[in-house]
Design an enzyme around this catalytic site. Structure first.
Site, PDB file in Angstrom:
ATOM      1  CB  ILE A  20      -0.934   0.000   1.244  1.00 17.13           C
ATOM      2  CG1 ILE A  20      -1.893  -1.189   1.179  1.00 17.13           C
ATOM      3  CG2 ILE A  20      -1.692   1.320   1.343  1.00 17.13           C
ATOM      4  CD1 ILE A  20      -2.674  -1.441   2.473  1.00 17.13           C
ATOM      5  CG  ASN A  88       2.013   2.243   4.769  1.00 16.27           C
ATOM      6  OD1 ASN A  88       0.894   1.759   4.632  1.00 16.27           O
ATOM      7  ND2 ASN A  88       3.099   1.726   4.192  1.00 16.27           N
ATOM      8  CE1 TYR A 152      -0.926  -5.060  11.283  1.00 21.04           C
ATOM      9  CE2 TYR A 152      -3.190  -5.813  11.606  1.00 21.04           C
ATOM     10  CZ  TYR A 152      -2.242  -5.141  10.844  1.00 21.04           C
ATOM     11  OH  TYR A 152      -2.610  -4.564   9.654  1.00 21.04           O
ATOM     12  CE  LYS A 156      -1.848  -1.748  11.610  1.00 24.35           C
ATOM     13  NZ  LYS A 156      -1.185  -0.676  10.843  1.00 24.35           N
ATOM     14  CB  ILE A 185      -5.118  -4.481   1.136  1.00 26.47           C
ATOM     15  CG1 ILE A 185      -6.075  -3.582   1.952  1.00 26.47           C
ATOM     16  CG2 ILE A 185      -4.700  -3.812  -0.163  1.00 26.47           C
ATOM     17  CD1 ILE A 185      -7.314  -3.111   1.235  1.00 26.47           C
TER      18      ILE A 185
HETATM   19  N1  NAD Z   1      -2.524  -5.786   3.539  1.00 27.60           N
HETATM   20  C1  NAD Z   1      -3.583  -5.808   4.328  1.00 27.60           C
HETATM   21  O1  NAD Z   1      -4.423  -6.726   4.271  1.00 27.60           O
HETATM   22  C2  NAD Z   1      -3.807  -4.678   5.322  1.00 27.60           C
HETATM   23  C3  NAD Z   1      -5.055  -4.610   5.977  1.00 27.60           C
HETATM   24  C4  NAD Z   1      -5.262  -3.578   6.902  1.00 27.60           C
HETATM   25  C5  NAD Z   1      -4.273  -2.657   7.161  1.00 27.60           C
HETATM   26  N2  NAD Z   1      -3.070  -2.762   6.516  1.00 27.60           N
HETATM   27  C6  NAD Z   1      -2.044  -1.777   6.855  1.00 27.60           C
HETATM   28  O2  NAD Z   1      -1.541  -1.149   5.691  1.00 27.60           O
HETATM   29  C7  NAD Z   1      -0.171  -0.808   5.889  1.00 27.60           C
HETATM   30  C8  NAD Z   1       0.662  -1.359   4.751  1.00 27.60           C
HETATM   31  O3  NAD Z   1       0.491  -2.764   4.698  1.00 27.60           O
HETATM   32  P1  NAD Z   1       1.005  -3.658   3.465  1.00 27.60           P
HETATM   33  O4  NAD Z   1       0.064  -4.790   3.345  1.00 27.60           O
HETATM   34  O5  NAD Z   1       1.283  -2.771   2.317  1.00 27.60           O
HETATM   35  O6  NAD Z   1       2.352  -4.231   4.108  1.00 27.60           O
HETATM   36  P2  NAD Z   1       3.765  -4.648   3.454  1.00 27.60           P
HETATM   37  O7  NAD Z   1       4.281  -5.735   4.324  1.00 27.60           O
HETATM   38  O8  NAD Z   1       3.635  -4.882   1.991  1.00 27.60           O
HETATM   39  O9  NAD Z   1       4.631  -3.311   3.716  1.00 27.60           O
HETATM   40  C9  NAD Z   1       5.026  -2.922   5.000  1.00 27.60           C
HETATM   41  C10 NAD Z   1       6.300  -2.126   4.872  1.00 27.60           C
HETATM   42  O10 NAD Z   1       6.723  -1.690   6.182  1.00 27.60           O
HETATM   43  C11 NAD Z   1       8.135  -1.772   6.224  1.00 27.60           C
HETATM   44  N3  NAD Z   1       8.653  -1.824   7.595  1.00 27.60           N
HETATM   45  C12 NAD Z   1       8.638  -2.872   8.453  1.00 27.60           C
HETATM   46  N4  NAD Z   1       9.263  -2.550   9.597  1.00 27.60           N
HETATM   47  C13 NAD Z   1       9.680  -1.271   9.467  1.00 27.60           C
HETATM   48  C14 NAD Z   1      10.385  -0.369  10.313  1.00 27.60           C
HETATM   49  N5  NAD Z   1      10.816  -0.740  11.529  1.00 27.60           N
HETATM   50  N6  NAD Z   1      10.643   0.884   9.864  1.00 27.60           N
HETATM   51  C15 NAD Z   1      10.231   1.257   8.621  1.00 27.60           C
HETATM   52  N7  NAD Z   1       9.569   0.461   7.768  1.00 27.60           N
HETATM   53  C16 NAD Z   1       9.291  -0.798   8.196  1.00 27.60           C
HETATM   54  C17 NAD Z   1       8.462  -3.049   5.446  1.00 27.60           C
HETATM   55  O11 NAD Z   1       9.828  -3.088   5.046  1.00 27.60           O
HETATM   56  C18 NAD Z   1       7.482  -2.945   4.290  1.00 27.60           C
HETATM   57  O12 NAD Z   1       8.038  -2.293   3.174  1.00 27.60           O
HETATM   58  C19 NAD Z   1       0.222  -1.375   7.250  1.00 27.60           C
HETATM   59  O13 NAD Z   1       0.129  -0.368   8.237  1.00 27.60           O
HETATM   60  C20 NAD Z   1      -0.836  -2.432   7.499  1.00 27.60           C
HETATM   61  O14 NAD Z   1      -1.042  -2.697   8.860  1.00 27.60           O
HETATM   62  C21 NAD Z   1      -2.809  -3.742   5.597  1.00 27.60           C
END
Ligand code: NAD
Length: 261
Positions: A20, A88, A152, A156, A185
């Site tokens: 995202i 994020n 988690y 959140k 997502i």
């Molecule tokens: N994918 C889903 O189903 C979903 C659902 C609800 C909420 N979200 C939220 O959306 C956001 C993005 O999720 P995503 O699915 O794109 O995740 P993703 O795992 O694809 O990306 C997460 C990113 O965070 C980075 N990261 C991890 N630890 C870190 C740190 N200490 N410092 C800096 N960066 C760090 C990772 O390297 C990665 O690039 C998150 O906050 C997640 O909780 C995702």
């Protein structure tokens, strides 16, 4: 100081090297914003910024307060302002809560909630001095209802409360703070699970009133709106971006109304 174009904002996104965050960085850049693409994974951040002249990559671990303060100082020195912060970055383990090692538990809270707290602390003085700024927190449907992943989810939920605190306390400073609560997502976060269980999205799609899981673009569209002047009088809210899941889970409601999809 680097001049930014009229109407262009300076946007800082954490965890923008994947999923995202990556799509969001590119969408903001596509509307002409200067985007600081940060991640602990530098290679991922570079890939996000490839072919994107308005994206600048910085390595950032949101667990590290000094790194954060140095980065914000660099942004202000270089661009003279900071208009939008998107918290994020995340980590999420699928290990069972009962078995979770203390170090894993602490790390998960530290990235998912601590990271946002530290980032907000660091950007507030700049946004207060500008008398403007938008802070967007990436919560989740997990922050509202139980869907597994206890630690988690607690982080959140904390982000929802933090969003309200910042909105109320800093509204008079011209700062808006909102959150989004996405449902499932399809991002690289799910890769391992989808490899082990190829039907997972098809099965989860049945929960959703809109009949599918989400795409990163569904979330970035909401973030673009909340960052824009169209949302000038919206603050302190958590917007579900969840295909209707928090309104009702279709598998559960079909049990009651006798329907089937
Ligand atoms: N994918 C889903 O189903 C979903 C659902 C609800 C909420 N979200 C939220 O959306 C956001 C993005 O999720 P995503 O699915 O794109 O995740 P993703 O795992 O694809 O990306 C997460 C990113 O965070 C980075 N990261 C991890 N630890 C870190 C740190 N200490 N410092 C800096 N960066 C760090 C990772 O390297 C990665 O690039 C998150 O906050 C997640 O909780 C995702």
């Amino acid at each position: 100081m680097t001049e930014t174009r009229a109407g262009s904002r300076v946007v800082l996104i954490t965890g923008a090297g994947s999923g995202i965050g990556r799509v969001t960085a590119r969408e903001f850049a596509a509307r002409g914003d200067q985007v600081i693409v940060t991640d602990i994974d530098e290679a991922g951040a570079r890939e996000t910024a490839e072919g994107q002249p308005l994206c600048t990559v910085r390595l950032l671990d949101v667990r590290d307060g000094k790194q954060i303060r140095d980065l914000v100082a660099w942004v202000v020195e270089r661009y003279g302002r900071l208009d939008v912060l998107i918290n994020n970055a995340m980590v999420c383990t699928d290990q069972d809560f009962g078995q979770l090692a203390d170090a894993t538990l602490t790390a998960e809270l530290d990235v998912n909630l601590g990271g946002a707290l530290r980032m907000i602390q660091a950007v507030l003085p700049t946004m207060q001095a500008q008398h403007s700024g938008v802070i967007l927190n990436m919560s989740s449907v997990n922050g509202v209802q139980y869907f597994g992943n206890e630690v988690y989810s607690a982080a959140k939920a904390g982000l929802i409360n933090l969003t309200q605190s910042i909105a109320v306390r800093h509204g008079p400073d011209g700062i808006r703070c909102n959150a989004v609560a996405p449902g499932t997502i399809a991002t690289p976060h799910w890769d391992e699970r989808a490899a082990a269980d190829p039907q997972v999205f098809e099965r989860l799609a049945k929960w959703y009133p809109l009949g599918r899981v989400g795409r990163p673009e569904d979330v970035s569209a909401a973030l673009l709106f909340l960052a824009s002047d169209a949302a000038a009088w919206i603050t302190g809210v958590t917007l579900p971006v969840d295909g209707g899941l928090l309104a009702g889970n279709r598998v559960m409601t079909n049990e009651i109304i006798g329907g089937s999809d």
